[in-house]
Write a protein that holds these residues in place. Sequence first.
Motif, PDB file in Angstrom:
ATOM      1  N   MET A  68      34.596  -9.009  17.476  1.00 35.09           N
ATOM      2  CA  MET A  68      35.243  -9.668  16.403  1.00 35.09           C
ATOM      3  C   MET A  68      34.986  -8.531  14.836  1.00 35.09           C
ATOM      4  O   MET A  68      35.123  -9.219  13.712  1.00 35.09           O
ATOM      5  CB  MET A  68      33.976 -10.760  15.692  1.00 35.09           C
ATOM      6  N   GLU A  69      34.787  -7.561  15.313  1.00 36.82           N
ATOM      7  CA  GLU A  69      35.026  -6.194  13.351  1.00 36.82           C
ATOM      8  C   GLU A  69      35.847  -6.651  12.849  1.00 36.82           C
ATOM      9  O   GLU A  69      35.244  -6.101  11.990  1.00 36.82           O
ATOM     10  CB  GLU A  69      34.399  -5.006  14.759  1.00 36.82           C
ATOM     11  N   ASP A  70      36.948  -7.096  12.524  1.00 34.90           N
ATOM     12  CA  ASP A  70      37.801  -7.069  11.652  1.00 34.90           C
ATOM     13  C   ASP A  70      37.151  -8.123  11.027  1.00 34.90           C
ATOM     14  O   ASP A  70      37.110  -8.022   9.677  1.00 34.90           O
ATOM     15  CB  ASP A  70      39.121  -7.585  11.893  1.00 34.90           C
ATOM     16  N   PHE A  71      36.158  -9.573  11.187  1.00 35.21           N
ATOM     17  CA  PHE A  71      36.075 -10.075  10.154  1.00 35.21           C
ATOM     18  C   PHE A  71      34.667 -10.284   9.986  1.00 35.21           C
ATOM     19  O   PHE A  71      34.141 -10.544   9.290  1.00 35.21           O
ATOM     20  CB  PHE A  71      36.286 -11.249  11.665  1.00 35.21           C
ATOM     21  N   ILE A  72      33.828  -9.292  10.409  1.00 33.84           N
ATOM     22  CA  ILE A  72      32.788  -8.750  10.129  1.00 33.84           C
ATOM     23  C   ILE A  72      32.289  -7.674   8.853  1.00 33.84           C
ATOM     24  O   ILE A  72      32.824  -6.869   9.054  1.00 33.84           O
ATOM     25  CB  ILE A  72      31.355  -8.242  11.333  1.00 33.84           C
ATOM     26  N   ALA A  73      31.634  -8.032   7.992  1.00 33.96           N
ATOM     27  CA  ALA A  73      31.473  -7.203   6.973  1.00 33.96           C
ATOM     28  C   ALA A  73      29.852  -7.240   7.370  1.00 33.96           C
ATOM     29  O   ALA A  73      29.710  -5.636   6.883  1.00 33.96           O
ATOM     30  CB  ALA A  73      31.281  -7.803   5.475  1.00 33.96           C
ATOM     31  N   GLU A  74      29.230  -7.855   8.148  1.00 35.57           N
ATOM     32  CA  GLU A  74      27.636  -7.520   7.555  1.00 35.57           C
ATOM     33  C   GLU A  74      26.552  -7.387   9.473  1.00 35.57           C
ATOM     34  O   GLU A  74      27.272  -9.295   9.380  1.00 35.57           O
ATOM     35  CB  GLU A  74      27.124  -7.208   6.523  1.00 35.57           C
ATOM     36  N   ARG A  75      25.855  -7.346   9.420  1.00 36.08           N
ATOM     37  CA  ARG A  75      24.738  -8.010  10.204  1.00 36.08           C
ATOM     38  C   ARG A  75      23.340  -7.770  10.093  1.00 36.08           C
ATOM     39  O   ARG A  75      23.022  -6.560  10.744  1.00 36.08           O
ATOM     40  CB  ARG A  75      25.285  -6.912  12.000  1.00 36.08           C
ATOM     41  N   THR A  76      22.963  -9.194  10.348  1.00 37.52           N
ATOM     42  CA  THR A  76      21.339  -8.739  10.217  1.00 37.52           C
ATOM     43  C   THR A  76      20.785  -9.196  12.477  1.00 37.52           C
ATOM     44  O   THR A  76      21.307 -10.261  12.326  1.00 37.52           O
ATOM     45  CB  THR A  76      20.336  -8.999   9.497  1.00 37.52           C
ATOM     46  N   ILE A  77      20.053  -8.539  12.617  1.00 34.14           N
ATOM     47  CA  ILE A  77      19.201  -8.284  13.800  1.00 34.14           C
ATOM     48  C   ILE A  77      17.684  -8.573  13.634  1.00 34.14           C
ATOM     49  O   ILE A  77      17.405  -7.702  13.067  1.00 34.14           O
ATOM     50  CB  ILE A  77      19.577  -7.591  14.661  1.00 34.14           C
ATOM     51  N   GLU A  78      17.373 -10.151  14.654  1.00 35.18           N
ATOM     52  CA  GLU A  78      15.649 -10.263  14.074  1.00 35.18           C
ATOM     53  C   GLU A  78      15.855 -10.193  15.247  1.00 35.18           C
ATOM     54  O   GLU A  78      15.953 -10.696  16.238  1.00 35.18           O
ATOM     55  CB  GLU A  78      15.246 -11.055  13.425  1.00 35.18           C
ATOM     56  N   THR A  79      14.166  -9.201  16.286  1.00 32.21           N
ATOM     57  CA  THR A  79      13.647 -10.078  18.138  1.00 32.21           C
ATOM     58  C   THR A  79      12.624 -10.573  17.518  1.00 32.21           C
ATOM     59  O   THR A  79      12.065 -10.143  17.200  1.00 32.21           O
ATOM     60  CB  THR A  79      13.572  -8.648  18.422  1.00 32.21           C
ATOM     61  N   SER A  80      12.130 -11.243  18.431  1.00 30.76           N
ATOM     62  CA  SER A  80      10.617 -12.341  18.705  1.00 30.76           C
ATOM     63  C   SER A  80      10.827 -12.417  19.788  1.00 30.76           C
ATOM     64  O   SER A  80      11.520 -12.482  20.723  1.00 30.76           O
ATOM     65  CB  SER A  80      11.124 -13.632  17.897  1.00 30.76           C
ATOM     66  N   GLU A  81       9.332 -13.158  19.900  1.00 27.54           N
ATOM     67  CA  GLU A  81       9.842 -13.619  21.340  1.00 27.54           C
ATOM     68  C   GLU A  81       9.857 -14.679  22.145  1.00 27.54           C
ATOM     69  O   GLU A  81      10.140 -15.733  21.291  1.00 27.54           O
ATOM     70  CB  GLU A  81       8.079 -14.001  22.218  1.00 27.54           C
ATOM     71  N   ALA A  82      10.486 -14.930  23.427  1.00 25.91           N
ATOM     72  CA  ALA A  82      10.954 -16.220  23.550  1.00 25.91           C
ATOM     73  C   ALA A  82      10.086 -17.298  23.651  1.00 25.91           C
ATOM     74  O   ALA A  82       9.305 -16.596  23.993  1.00 25.91           O
ATOM     75  CB  ALA A  82      12.160 -15.388  25.184  1.00 25.91           C
ATOM     76  N   THR A  83      11.492 -18.530  23.458  1.00 29.37           N
ATOM     77  CA  THR A  83      10.420 -19.631  23.813  1.00 29.37           C
ATOM     78  C   THR A  83      10.529 -20.105  24.818  1.00 29.37           C
ATOM     79  O   THR A  83      10.416 -21.489  24.754  1.00 29.37           O
ATOM     80  CB  THR A  83      11.300 -20.584  22.714  1.00 29.37           C
ATOM     81  N   GLY A  84      11.668 -19.618  25.040  1.00 28.39           N
ATOM     82  CA  GLY A  84      12.420 -20.343  26.902  1.00 28.39           C
ATOM     83  C   GLY A  84      12.552 -22.053  26.371  1.00 28.39           C
ATOM     84  O   GLY A  84      13.312 -23.271  27.671  1.00 28.39           O
ATOM     85  N   GLU A  85      13.189 -22.050  25.252  1.00 32.94           N
ATOM     86  CA  GLU A  85      13.707 -23.964  24.880  1.00 32.94           C
ATOM     87  C   GLU A  85      15.099 -24.257  25.573  1.00 32.94           C
ATOM     88  O   GLU A  85      15.662 -25.674  25.585  1.00 32.94           O
ATOM     89  CB  GLU A  85      13.538 -24.034  23.715  1.00 32.94           C
ATOM     90  N   PHE A  86      15.494 -23.329  25.978  1.00 33.15           N
ATOM     91  CA  PHE A  86      16.874 -23.973  26.052  1.00 33.15           C
ATOM     92  C   PHE A  86      17.228 -22.913  27.499  1.00 33.15           C
ATOM     93  O   PHE A  86      16.984 -22.854  28.228  1.00 33.15           O
ATOM     94  CB  PHE A  86      18.365 -21.952  25.888  1.00 33.15           C
ATOM     95  N   ALA A  87      18.317 -23.957  27.739  1.00 33.95           N
ATOM     96  CA  ALA A  87      18.486 -23.995  29.261  1.00 33.95           C
ATOM     97  C   ALA A  87      20.069 -23.251  29.781  1.00 33.95           C
ATOM     98  O   ALA A  87      20.820 -23.545  30.879  1.00 33.95           O
ATOM     99  CB  ALA A  87      18.632 -25.208  29.746  1.00 33.95           C
TER     100      ALA A  87
END
Length: 93
Positions: A68-87
């Motif tokens: 999707m590079e043609d549509f993205i002007a900026e991207r920010t990424i943050e990493t933390s501990e997983a919570t396990g809340e999603f299936a």
Amino acid sequence: MNGNWVRHETIFVGRVQGVGFRATALNIARRYPVVGFVENRPDGSVRLLVEGDPETCRQLAYHISDQMEDFIAERTIETSEATGEFASFDIRE
């Protein structure tokens, strides 16, 4: 959830809503062993929140960015501990 999983949150800014971004992200995410969601945000950005192996999460974010590079002007990424809340990985409205 695997013990070494992380939570990886990526915010995509640009012309990312109304261009099939979430559907593309969902299709790509289904190829990776991750869980979480992608959603439009009120400010016009798109939020990708995934949990999985650290390298897998990075690869997913970069795969989506590449596709999707043609549509993205900026991207920010943050990493933390997983919570396990999603299936699964879903689109949130």
